[in-house]
Design an enzyme around this catalytic site. Structure first.
Site, PDB file in Angstrom:
ATOM      1  N   LYS A  22     -44.116 -39.808 -16.372  1.00  0.00           N
ATOM      2  CA  LYS A  22     -44.457 -38.446 -17.070  1.00  0.00           C
ATOM      3  C   LYS A  22     -43.117 -38.220 -17.650  1.00  0.00           C
ATOM      4  CE  LYS A  22     -41.993 -35.367 -13.840  1.00  0.00           C
ATOM      5  NZ  LYS A  22     -41.070 -34.474 -14.285  1.00  0.00           N
ATOM      6  N   ASN A  23     -41.645 -38.890 -17.091  1.00  0.00           N
ATOM      7  CA  ASN A  23     -40.924 -38.823 -17.990  1.00  0.00           C
ATOM      8  C   ASN A  23     -40.064 -39.614 -18.927  1.00  0.00           C
ATOM      9  OD1 ASN A  23     -39.663 -36.748 -15.401  1.00  0.00           O
ATOM     10  ND2 ASN A  23     -37.921 -38.160 -14.780  1.00  0.00           N
ATOM     11  N   CYS A 125     -32.219 -24.208 -11.541  1.00  0.00           N
ATOM     12  CA  CYS A 125     -33.558 -25.140 -10.674  1.00  0.00           C
ATOM     13  C   CYS A 125     -33.361 -25.265  -9.114  1.00  0.00           C
ATOM     14  CB  CYS A 125     -34.272 -25.932 -11.838  1.00  0.00           C
ATOM     15  SG  CYS A 125     -33.096 -27.501 -11.361  1.00  0.00           S
ATOM     16  N   ARG A 130     -27.573 -27.779 -13.597  1.00  0.00           N
ATOM     17  CA  ARG A 130     -28.399 -28.255 -15.015  1.00  0.00           C
ATOM     18  C   ARG A 130     -28.070 -28.185 -15.828  1.00  0.00           C
ATOM     19  NH1 ARG A 130     -33.906 -30.436 -12.942  1.00  0.00           N
ATOM     20  NH2 ARG A 130     -33.605 -32.537 -14.211  1.00  0.00           N
ATOM     21  N   ASP A 315     -34.732 -39.322  -8.686  1.00  0.00           N
ATOM     22  CA  ASP A 315     -35.576 -38.898  -7.974  1.00  0.00           C
ATOM     23  C   ASP A 315     -36.706 -39.686  -6.407  1.00  0.00           C
ATOM     24  OD1 ASP A 315     -35.565 -37.490 -10.087  1.00  0.00           O
ATOM     25  OD2 ASP A 315     -35.841 -38.696 -11.573  1.00  0.00           O
ATOM     26  N   ARG A 407     -47.330 -31.355 -10.895  1.00  0.00           N
ATOM     27  CA  ARG A 407     -45.928 -31.148 -11.910  1.00  0.00           C
ATOM     28  C   ARG A 407     -45.757 -33.033 -12.163  1.00  0.00           C
ATOM     29  NH1 ARG A 407     -40.785 -29.494 -11.450  1.00  0.00           N
ATOM     30  NH2 ARG A 407     -41.071 -30.327 -12.917  1.00  0.00           N
TER      31      ARG A 407
HETATM   32  C1  UD1 Z   1     -33.954 -36.548 -16.021  1.00  0.00           C
HETATM   33  C2  UD1 Z   1     -35.200 -36.420 -16.072  1.00  0.00           C
HETATM   34  C3  UD1 Z   1     -34.723 -36.176 -13.723  1.00  0.00           C
HETATM   35  C4  UD1 Z   1     -33.622 -36.611 -13.254  1.00  0.00           C
HETATM   36  C5  UD1 Z   1     -32.229 -36.457 -13.797  1.00  0.00           C
HETATM   37  C6  UD1 Z   1     -31.653 -37.864 -13.407  1.00  0.00           C
HETATM   38  C7  UD1 Z   1     -36.631 -36.341 -17.189  1.00  0.00           C
HETATM   39  C8  UD1 Z   1     -37.371 -35.235 -17.692  1.00  0.00           C
HETATM   40  N1  UD1 Z   1     -35.600 -35.842 -16.059  1.00  0.00           N
HETATM   41  O1  UD1 Z   1     -33.060 -35.271 -15.428  1.00  0.00           O
HETATM   42  O2  UD1 Z   1     -36.334 -36.391 -13.366  1.00  0.00           O
HETATM   43  O3  UD1 Z   1     -33.794 -36.159 -12.045  1.00  0.00           O
HETATM   44  O4  UD1 Z   1     -32.826 -37.633 -15.208  1.00  0.00           O
HETATM   45  O5  UD1 Z   1     -32.340 -39.300 -13.210  1.00  0.00           O
HETATM   46  O6  UD1 Z   1     -36.279 -37.331 -17.089  1.00  0.00           O
HETATM   47  N2  UD1 Z   1     -25.450 -32.219 -16.784  1.00  0.00           N
HETATM   48  C9  UD1 Z   1     -24.597 -31.696 -17.214  1.00  0.00           C
HETATM   49  N3  UD1 Z   1     -24.792 -31.144 -18.909  1.00  0.00           N
HETATM   50  C10 UD1 Z   1     -25.750 -31.413 -19.660  1.00  0.00           C
HETATM   51  C11 UD1 Z   1     -26.483 -32.780 -18.335  1.00  0.00           C
HETATM   52  C12 UD1 Z   1     -26.869 -32.533 -17.671  1.00  0.00           C
HETATM   53  O7  UD1 Z   1     -23.956 -31.738 -16.430  1.00  0.00           O
HETATM   54  O8  UD1 Z   1     -26.295 -30.888 -20.782  1.00  0.00           O
HETATM   55  C13 UD1 Z   1     -25.708 -32.898 -15.240  1.00  0.00           C
HETATM   56  C14 UD1 Z   1     -27.236 -32.153 -14.539  1.00  0.00           C
HETATM   57  O9  UD1 Z   1     -26.767 -30.982 -14.107  1.00  0.00           O
HETATM   58  C15 UD1 Z   1     -26.938 -33.212 -13.799  1.00  0.00           C
HETATM   59  C16 UD1 Z   1     -26.531 -34.882 -14.367  1.00  0.00           C
HETATM   60  O10 UD1 Z   1     -26.161 -34.404 -15.653  1.00  0.00           O
HETATM   61  O11 UD1 Z   1     -25.688 -32.961 -12.543  1.00  0.00           O
HETATM   62  C17 UD1 Z   1     -27.505 -35.036 -14.854  1.00  0.00           C
HETATM   63  O12 UD1 Z   1     -28.804 -35.090 -15.294  1.00  0.00           O
HETATM   64  P1  UD1 Z   1     -29.654 -35.629 -16.928  1.00  0.00           P
HETATM   65  O13 UD1 Z   1     -29.298 -37.052 -16.297  1.00  0.00           O
HETATM   66  O14 UD1 Z   1     -28.873 -35.252 -17.650  1.00  0.00           O
HETATM   67  O15 UD1 Z   1     -30.616 -34.952 -15.941  1.00  0.00           O
HETATM   68  P2  UD1 Z   1     -32.468 -34.836 -17.081  1.00  0.00           P
HETATM   69  O16 UD1 Z   1     -32.447 -35.419 -18.121  1.00  0.00           O
HETATM   70  O17 UD1 Z   1     -32.118 -33.352 -16.951  1.00  0.00           O
END
Ligand code: UD1
Length: 431
Positions: A22-23, A125, A130, A315, A407
């Site tokens: 999915k990701n 969420c 996030r 995850d 999902r």
């Molecule tokens: C993706 C995955 C999710 C997984 C996560 C971490 C998808 C669709 N989702 O989510 O299933 O749990 O990676 O492996 O691929 N952060 C910030 N600022 C930002 C972006 C992120 O502070 O602009 C923080 C987030 O709050 C979190 C950390 O960085 O604490 C990691 O998040 P991130 O790797 O960005 O996760 P996603 O891409 O949202």
């Protein structure tokens, strides 16, 4: 609302086919916005999140066609063709974005191709605040002007984006994907340092290469992207879902079963497989995938810390916790990626688990057995951890709010039932 009913304490035996990730599928689908040609994605999983993103892309003007058959059974529609010949709208509205945070991945491709985008700011969420600040700051470094107004990210780069050296202060999967896509069409070279190395990021990079992008350092934490004038169409097969794989591997281990997971690869998830071995399971790569057995002996307590890839994935944190609730001895599980990812703890406790929370760590003291109970799903991975607990527990477990499961897990109850689990989906009548 549907519920899942499980009568537990039955070992799983058999074969489970693992789908495409999915990701990986979500960012790959948004990559279709980068070209006017057709992007064809094979090994597509059938999941609610995929439909949500497809609806958003259609609204941007992408023509979508579903085709092909599952190689492993009668479920048609494994091949998705996306054609963004013309972008009809550069706005991603709140109603669609709020359903799924990954919608923010349209931002980079739209700004790169159209010079502008207006994307609803995703809210918080269940697992944490996030924010998307890393995405926005990096896009600004590529020359975009960004304003936040009325709940929207308003981004503009009328003269196109320009390559830059970007050092991410924190590893982010989504920010790496968004900015890598944007940089493929920027002028000159972009360097992304401290980039995420998750297999889904690598899969996206390979697809972008097939579309004509110039990317070096794939699979490392430093990506070098040289912008090109235009990308073209391609066909790409989506990488196997390592989280689905890990979840069923843990289902086999928690029930004392023997399951072969086919269509997946051990090298996508060495850290999780090592933890399973430490916990007492036998894990062997096979020709078609991975075999997981726990035929004798109890589970053993072990410590786990979530980390960016190649570390143990956040995850799979809820699932490994479910597994360790019945292990001999104590386990310390530390969550370093999200600040609020222990929503499954009170529900697991209702099934008899002994878990104490100390900040970002959970101390799990193994109990001889769990007992079935009515429990409530709170997010995607938390809900599947309750299913795992239910498979191991004595008596009946009823998991409500299963839309969270839909999902990210395709035909979960069918796959588990085929291995001998007593599991069914029950429709609840209103009232
Ligand atoms: C993706 C995955 C999710 C997984 C996560 C971490 C998808 C669709 N989702 O989510 O299933 O749990 O990676 O492996 O691929 N952060 C910030 N600022 C930002 C972006 C992120 O502070 O602009 C923080 C987030 O709050 C979190 C950390 O960085 O604490 C990691 O998040 P991130 O790797 O960005 O996760 P996603 O891409 O949202």
């Amino acid at each position: 609302m549907d519920k899942i009913r499980i009568r537990g304490a039955k070992p799983l035996r058999g074969t489970i086919v693992i789908g495409g990730a999915k990701n990986a599928a979500l960012p790959l689908m948004t990559a279709s916005l980068l070209t006017e040609d057709t992007l064809t994605l094979a090994n597509l999983p059938h999941l609610a999140d995929i439909t949500t993103l497809a609806n958003l892309l259609v609204q941007h003007g992408v023509e979508i066609r579903m085709d092909g058959h599952s190689p492993n059974g009668g479920h048609a529609g494994r091949v998705l063709s996306l054609t963004a010949a013309k972008i009809a709208s550069t706005t991603a509205p709140y109603d669609l974005v709020r359903k799924m945070r990954a919608s923010v991945l349209v931002l980079g491709p739209l700004v790169a191709r159209q010079g502008k985008a207006k994307v609803s700011l995703p809210g918080g969420c269940a697992i944490g605040a996030r924010p998307v600040d890393l995405h926005l700051k990096a896009l600004q470094q590529l020359g975009a002007r960004i304003e936040l107004k009325e709940g929207y990210i308003d981004a503009e780069a009328p003269n196109g984006l320009t390559g830059a050296e970007i050092v991410f202060p924190q590893v982010s999967v989504g920010a790496t994907e968004n900015i890598m896509m944007a940089a493929t069409l920027a002028k000159g070279e972009t360097v992304l340092a401290n980039a995420a190395r998750e297999p889904e990021v690598t899969d996206l990079a390979h697809c972008l290469q097939a579309m004509g992008a110039k990317i070096d350092g794939i699979g490392t934490d430093t990506l070098r992207i040289t912008g090109v004038k235009a990308l073209h169409g391609a066909r790409h097969e989506i990488v196997a879902d390592r989280i689905e794989t890990g979840t069923y591997a843990m289902a086999a281990a928690i029930t004392g079963g023997d399951v072969e997971l086919v269509g997946t690869r051990a090298d996508l998830m060495n850290a999780a497989l090592d933890v399973l071995r430490q916990a007492g399971a036998t894990v062997t790569p096979t020709e078609k995938g991975i075999r997981v057995q726990r035929l004798e002996g109890p589970l053993r307590g072990t410590d786990v810390m979530t980390e960016p890839f190649p570390g143990f994935p956040t995850d799979l944190q809820a699932q490994i916790m479910a597994l360790l609730t019945t292990a001999d001895g104590a386990s310390m599980i530390t969550e370093t990626i999200f600040e609020n990812r222990f929503m499954h703890v009170p529900e697991l406790r209702r099934m008899g688990a002994n878990i104490n929370l100390h900040g970002s760590s959970a101390m799990v003291r193994g109990v001889p057995r769990l007992t079935g109970a009515p429990v409530m799903a709170t997010d995607l991975r938390a809900s599947v951890s309750l299913v795992l607990a239910g498979l191991a527990a004595e008596g009946e477990t009823l998991v409500s709010r299963v839309y969270h499961l839909d999902r990210g897990y395709e035909r979960l109850e069918e796959k588990l039932a085929a291995c001998g689990a007593d599991i069914e989906r029950v429709k609840e009548t209103a009232g």
